[in-house]
Write a protein that holds these residues in place. Structure first.
Motif, PDB file in Angstrom:
ATOM      1  N   THR A 135       0.869  -1.167   0.000  1.00 38.45           N
ATOM      2  CA  THR A 135       0.000   0.000   0.000  1.00 38.45           C
ATOM      3  C   THR A 135       0.908   1.219   0.000  1.00 38.45           C
ATOM      4  O   THR A 135       1.419   1.629   1.037  1.00 38.45           O
ATOM      5  N   SER A 136       1.155   1.731  -1.208  1.00 37.38           N
ATOM      6  CA  SER A 136       2.018   2.897  -1.358  1.00 37.38           C
ATOM      7  C   SER A 136       1.647   3.597  -2.655  1.00 37.38           C
ATOM      8  O   SER A 136       0.977   3.026  -3.516  1.00 37.38           O
ATOM      9  N   THR A 137       2.107   4.832  -2.790  1.00 33.81           N
ATOM     10  CA  THR A 137       1.805   5.572  -4.024  1.00 33.81           C
ATOM     11  C   THR A 137       2.507   4.949  -5.227  1.00 33.81           C
ATOM     12  O   THR A 137       2.053   5.108  -6.351  1.00 33.81           O
ATOM     13  N   ASP A 138       3.603   4.244  -5.007  1.00 36.42           N
ATOM     14  CA  ASP A 138       4.289   3.569  -6.114  1.00 36.42           C
ATOM     15  C   ASP A 138       3.489   2.393  -6.659  1.00 36.42           C
ATOM     16  O   ASP A 138       3.765   1.910  -7.751  1.00 36.42           O
ATOM     17  N   ASN A 139       2.532   1.917  -5.885  1.00 35.15           N
ATOM     18  CA  ASN A 139       1.715   0.774  -6.289  1.00 35.15           C
ATOM     19  C   ASN A 139       0.275   1.200  -6.562  1.00 35.15           C
ATOM     20  O   ASN A 139      -0.652   0.430  -6.374  1.00 35.15           O
ATOM     21  N   GLY A 140       0.078   2.413  -7.010  1.00 32.70           N
ATOM     22  CA  GLY A 140      -1.278   2.884  -7.241  1.00 32.70           C
ATOM     23  C   GLY A 140      -1.411   3.711  -8.502  1.00 32.70           C
ATOM     24  O   GLY A 140      -0.450   4.302  -8.983  1.00 32.70           O
ATOM     25  N   VAL A 141      -2.604   3.698  -9.061  1.00 29.57           N
ATOM     26  CA  VAL A 141      -2.951   4.553 -10.202  1.00 29.57           C
ATOM     27  C   VAL A 141      -4.324   5.135  -9.930  1.00 29.57           C
ATOM     28  O   VAL A 141      -5.109   4.591  -9.164  1.00 29.57           O
ATOM     29  N   LEU A 142      -4.601   6.278 -10.555  1.00 31.24           N
ATOM     30  CA  LEU A 142      -5.921   6.877 -10.465  1.00 31.24           C
ATOM     31  C   LEU A 142      -6.703   6.536 -11.725  1.00 31.24           C
ATOM     32  O   LEU A 142      -6.197   6.705 -12.837  1.00 31.24           O
ATOM     33  N   LEU A 143      -7.916   6.060 -11.543  1.00 29.59           N
ATOM     34  CA  LEU A 143      -8.794   5.714 -12.651  1.00 29.59           C
ATOM     35  C   LEU A 143     -10.180   6.268 -12.365  1.00 29.59           C
ATOM     36  O   LEU A 143     -10.598   6.342 -11.205  1.00 29.59           O
ATOM     37  N   CYS A 144     -10.910   6.626 -13.419  1.00 32.34           N
ATOM     38  CA  CYS A 144     -12.309   6.989 -13.220  1.00 32.34           C
ATOM     39  C   CYS A 144     -13.059   5.705 -12.855  1.00 32.34           C
ATOM     40  O   CYS A 144     -12.561   4.585 -13.042  1.00 32.34           O
ATOM     41  N   SER A 145     -14.243   5.841 -12.322  1.00 34.63           N
ATOM     42  CA  SER A 145     -15.021   4.692 -11.868  1.00 34.63           C
ATOM     43  C   SER A 145     -15.244   3.676 -12.992  1.00 34.63           C
ATOM     44  O   SER A 145     -15.087   2.470 -12.799  1.00 34.63           O
ATOM     45  N   HIS A 146     -15.576   4.168 -14.180  1.00 32.04           N
ATOM     46  CA  HIS A 146     -15.817   3.266 -15.317  1.00 32.04           C
ATOM     47  C   HIS A 146     -14.586   2.402 -15.608  1.00 32.04           C
ATOM     48  O   HIS A 146     -14.686   1.177 -15.730  1.00 32.04           O
ATOM     49  N   HIS A 147     -13.428   3.027 -15.724  1.00 33.17           N
ATOM     50  CA  HIS A 147     -12.220   2.279 -16.059  1.00 33.17           C
ATOM     51  C   HIS A 147     -11.732   1.421 -14.898  1.00 33.17           C
ATOM     52  O   HIS A 147     -11.161   0.356 -15.104  1.00 33.17           O
TER      53      HIS A 147
END
Length: 67
Positions: free
Chosen positions: A15-27
């Motif tokens: 759980t870190s910013t290196d292991n995350g992406v931002l996606l819209c709800s649809h995607h």
């Protein structure tokens, strides 16, 4: 926008910013439903389609939004 773990937290992903992406709800839901995978290269996410959509599984980027 929703954040999503690249490597699932439930499967041991950090759980870190290196292991995350931002996606819209649809995607966000499409990634789960269609079984896309995400890899990062030099901090940039690449999206790999499932075999049933692309037999070569060519990594793709979002070219619509650029810095």
């Amino acid at each position: 926008m929703r954040s999503r773990h690249i490597d699932y937290w439930s499967r041991g992903g950090p759980t870190s910013t290196d292991n995350g992406v931002l996606l819209c709800s649809h995607h966000h839901h499409l990634i789960h439903k269609e079984l896309w995978t995400i890899q990062t290269r030099n901090g940039t996410p690449w999206y790999i389609p499932p075999l049933h959509l692309d037999p070569h599984q060519k990594p793709r980027q979002n070219h619509y939004f650029r810095l």
